[in-house]
Design a protein around this motif. Sequence first.
Motif, PDB file in Angstrom:
ATOM      1  N   ALA A 154       3.525   4.663  12.254  1.00  0.00           N
ATOM      2  CA  ALA A 154       3.096   3.681  11.261  1.00  0.00           C
ATOM      3  C   ALA A 154       2.224   4.287  10.172  1.00  0.00           C
ATOM      4  O   ALA A 154       1.814   3.569   9.251  1.00  0.00           O
ATOM      5  CB  ALA A 154       2.336   2.543  11.948  1.00  0.00           C
ATOM      6  N   MET A 155       1.947   5.587  10.224  1.00  0.00           N
ATOM      7  CA  MET A 155       1.156   6.225   9.187  1.00  0.00           C
ATOM      8  C   MET A 155       1.888   6.337   7.864  1.00  0.00           C
ATOM      9  O   MET A 155       1.343   6.831   6.879  1.00  0.00           O
ATOM     10  CB  MET A 155       0.709   7.618   9.648  1.00  0.00           C
ATOM     11  CG  MET A 155      -0.316   7.614  10.771  1.00  0.00           C
ATOM     12  SD  MET A 155      -1.850   6.772  10.337  1.00  0.00           S
ATOM     13  CE  MET A 155      -1.745   5.310  11.360  1.00  0.00           C
ATOM     14  N   VAL A 156       3.136   5.908   7.813  1.00  0.00           N
ATOM     15  CA  VAL A 156       3.846   5.877   6.526  1.00  0.00           C
ATOM     16  C   VAL A 156       3.257   4.824   5.595  1.00  0.00           C
ATOM     17  O   VAL A 156       3.510   4.853   4.388  1.00  0.00           O
ATOM     18  CB  VAL A 156       5.353   5.607   6.736  1.00  0.00           C
ATOM     19  CG1 VAL A 156       5.981   6.716   7.538  1.00  0.00           C
ATOM     20  CG2 VAL A 156       5.575   4.262   7.408  1.00  0.00           C
ATOM     21  N   ALA A 157       2.487   3.895   6.129  1.00  0.00           N
ATOM     22  CA  ALA A 157       1.866   2.862   5.299  1.00  0.00           C
ATOM     23  C   ALA A 157       0.808   3.493   4.403  1.00  0.00           C
ATOM     24  O   ALA A 157       0.263   4.564   4.710  1.00  0.00           O
ATOM     25  CB  ALA A 157       1.240   1.792   6.191  1.00  0.00           C
ATOM     26  N   PRO A 158       0.484   2.865   3.274  1.00  0.00           N
ATOM     27  CA  PRO A 158      -0.609   3.361   2.433  1.00  0.00           C
ATOM     28  C   PRO A 158      -1.910   3.480   3.223  1.00  0.00           C
ATOM     29  O   PRO A 158      -2.156   2.724   4.171  1.00  0.00           O
ATOM     30  CB  PRO A 158      -0.706   2.308   1.321  1.00  0.00           C
ATOM     31  CG  PRO A 158       0.650   1.704   1.255  1.00  0.00           C
ATOM     32  CD  PRO A 158       1.175   1.712   2.668  1.00  0.00           C
ATOM     33  N   THR A 159      -2.760   4.423   2.815  1.00  0.00           N
ATOM     34  CA  THR A 159      -3.955   4.742   3.595  1.00  0.00           C
ATOM     35  C   THR A 159      -4.896   3.561   3.800  1.00  0.00           C
ATOM     36  O   THR A 159      -5.454   3.407   4.894  1.00  0.00           O
ATOM     37  CB  THR A 159      -4.692   5.914   2.939  1.00  0.00           C
ATOM     38  OG1 THR A 159      -3.798   7.029   2.849  1.00  0.00           O
ATOM     39  CG2 THR A 159      -5.899   6.318   3.758  1.00  0.00           C
ATOM     40  N   PRO A 160      -5.167   2.694   2.819  1.00  0.00           N
ATOM     41  CA  PRO A 160      -6.039   1.546   3.110  1.00  0.00           C
ATOM     42  C   PRO A 160      -5.506   0.671   4.238  1.00  0.00           C
ATOM     43  O   PRO A 160      -6.282   0.151   5.040  1.00  0.00           O
ATOM     44  CB  PRO A 160      -6.067   0.783   1.774  1.00  0.00           C
ATOM     45  CG  PRO A 160      -5.717   1.785   0.744  1.00  0.00           C
ATOM     46  CD  PRO A 160      -4.775   2.741   1.395  1.00  0.00           C
ATOM     47  N   ILE A 161      -4.206   0.528   4.300  1.00  0.00           N
ATOM     48  CA  ILE A 161      -3.609  -0.267   5.371  1.00  0.00           C
ATOM     49  C   ILE A 161      -3.802   0.423   6.711  1.00  0.00           C
ATOM     50  O   ILE A 161      -4.141  -0.202   7.722  1.00  0.00           O
ATOM     51  CB  ILE A 161      -2.126  -0.517   5.069  1.00  0.00           C
ATOM     52  CG1 ILE A 161      -2.000  -1.420   3.834  1.00  0.00           C
ATOM     53  CG2 ILE A 161      -1.413  -1.145   6.260  1.00  0.00           C
ATOM     54  CD1 ILE A 161      -0.612  -1.549   3.300  1.00  0.00           C
ATOM     55  N   SER A 162      -3.622   1.744   6.738  1.00  0.00           N
ATOM     56  CA  SER A 162      -3.858   2.489   7.980  1.00  0.00           C
ATOM     57  C   SER A 162      -5.314   2.387   8.398  1.00  0.00           C
ATOM     58  O   SER A 162      -5.627   2.256   9.588  1.00  0.00           O
ATOM     59  CB  SER A 162      -3.469   3.962   7.778  1.00  0.00           C
ATOM     60  OG  SER A 162      -2.108   4.081   7.443  1.00  0.00           O
ATOM     61  N   ALA A 163      -6.226   2.447   7.425  1.00  0.00           N
ATOM     62  CA  ALA A 163      -7.652   2.368   7.754  1.00  0.00           C
ATOM     63  C   ALA A 163      -8.003   1.028   8.392  1.00  0.00           C
ATOM     64  O   ALA A 163      -8.819   0.973   9.319  1.00  0.00           O
ATOM     65  CB  ALA A 163      -8.483   2.585   6.488  1.00  0.00           C
TER      66      ALA A 163
END
Length: 792
Positions: A231-240
């Motif tokens: 799921a790290m393909v998501a933009p970084t704010p979403i991952s955070a």
Amino acid sequence: MPLLAFVIVHLLVALALPFLARRSTRAAFLTAAVPPAAALVWVLAQAQPVLTGQVITETVAWAPLIGLELSFRLDALGLLMTVLVAGIGSLVLIYSDAYFSRGGGDARRSAPLLLAFAGAMLGLVFADDLITVYVFWELTTICSFLLVGQAGISRESRRSALQALMITSLGGLVMLLGFVVLGESAGTYRISELIANPPGGTPVAVAAVLILVGAFTKSAQVPFHNWLPAAMVAPTPISAYLHAASMVKAGVFLVARLGPVFAGVPQWWLPTVVFGLATMLMGGWRALHEYDLKKLLAYGTVSQLGFLMVLLGTGTYTAAVAGTAMLLAHGLFKATLFLVVGIIDHQAGTRDIRELSGLGRRMPWLAMIATLGAASMAGLPPMLGFVGKEAAFSAYLGGSGPEPLVDAVLVVGSMLTVAYSLRLLWGAFADKRDIAPTEPKPASPEALLPAALPAAAGALLGLSYSVVDKLTSAYASSFPAGADPYHLGIWHGWTLPLLLSAVAVTGGVALHLARTRLTALRNRLPRPLDAQRGYERIMALLERVAVGVTGRLQVGSLPTYLGIILLTVLAIPGTALVMRASVPEDLRAYDNLLQLPLAIVVIVAAVAVLRSRRRLTAVLLVGVVGYGIGGLFIVDGGPDLALAQFLVETLTLVAFVFVLRRLPVRFTQSETPTTKALRLPKAIIAGAAGVFISLAAVIFSAARQAPPEASAEFIANSEKGAGATNVVNAIIVDFRAFDTVGEIAVLAVAATGVASLILASRHERRKRSTRAATMPQIKTPTLAKQQEEVRE
């Protein structure tokens, strides 16, 4: 009702944000940050009474007739999780404005979805009812799927989003079954009542295992961990937000919430400890060899979630104190590090440590923020991570059972944590000889400040450990504390936990220095077990099974479909009818002599239908069956039903006659061996279904011993209120008029569709005939002329 109000406000504002995001994504993100910030301020204002033992509760009737309620509760654990969900959520939304500064589709989608996710998480955190927990649990799953998949343009994002959805939603279904078992065995679905009076017995043990499946899938425990790194393909704010501070905490939070209910149940604490330790080691080992900074943090998150699962699933006072302290610390330092990686990726254009060099000198403020976060993750004093980790080591000292082994594994896992923390700092900010210096663009304060605040909070709360101790002790009070309960602190003297912390740091530094040799060793080791490969094989197997089942069931044969439906009816309600029901004692063969000839006519016509070979003959015989049933209605005193039956049969007969004009006269021109072989099974299935329907009609009609209150009310009010002497007509026209209107609407829609198809087919025929009339006719030469041309 502020708890429910905050959840509703989050969801309502999220519904309105897409319209605002079309005009300005900046306004959308800043507006989205307001509801979680307001929730954080209100909850912090309630901290003092909550920490002294007061609990804020709310209940809203959802479906009172069946006992469904929306129950909310704010206690110490809810207060802690709200700090993470609302506090970090508002910071991430502000940070997103800088990250998505170029706008675009991702920005317009992310603002409302992030806010909706925050509202769903708040509902999950506040929920005091198992069904309410499940509702918000699945809402977070749906929001996560949409956030990870984004627009679904890339194949990788679609695959990762679907993988996360499949694993977490299937785990949620298993968890729901566990909720039902627990609630039915205890007689209540209210979590606070379950904690006050924990149930026991075999059903509780079964419920514990089922609920843990849902918690393990949500919090990425082995063997369900593979969805989180993908799921790290998501933009970084979403991952955070999703994968550091919020969504992946849901499983750990559920274990913490239900821990007092299952305290002492081996089926609860043993799997959490075993799988948690395995997850901690596996995630730490994988993080030690990653080159992508986000992947490194993802596997580090998996490792830390295993650590939290061990602490919060053990069921002791000290472990609960350590688990809640680490829960808060992890949310703070992991949010910081994810946001830092997002800044590096955004400003330097890469997050691969093999391409980064010298960022520490070019971005000193960012390096300092990352160092604070990594220090808390590694457990260095005076950070909150150190305070929580020392409490974790203390939780398993002095035991004679498996506690020393658990402590030893925790120390090894902490070594790996220190090692990949150093790898993160070295890979992102160190000067590397063989790599050209990276020239990043300067980061804006709007991006740096949201990353710095959680890092600073981790340091301040480590120094002000007494504040965190009140919060963790309030939650841990649900477990036996003993004569000398543990309290958080930076300095407990020269103790064994301090020595274990020093061993963990020293071992982690040694592992980092040996990183090259360890990576080479890892590449040489066999990998017989791979969670991602196992997931792909299971999905491929499911696809093959689905294709096989569909190919055998969806064969385009109406008799096959009817046979499957009838077999299902016989297998499920038919089995229950045979096992539970009994034939009434006062059953009579007939009530009126006229029923006998009518019944004979119906039976003879039904048998004749089976023997008929012409379509029109079969339709006429089916009409005879319908008219015979109408005659039975007249004999039994239902002329209105008989009239409806006669009308339906007449219209059906006319419709069939019109259709039969375009079909062959006979059903089949010739009978094959296959059709002959299938005749007997079809007859058996049809006969069994007929017997089932007959028995069900007899048994169900005899089940009512006295008229229910609704029927008595209809009878009493039909003439006075509706002006009808026929209660059936009064019910259809007046008392249940909306049902009748709905049925009429359905029939009108169906009639409109049929009429449209007829008109469309007529229009198409006219077009074809017109086209054929206007096309020039091509004359075909005669055979004699063709031969003459060949001779020439």
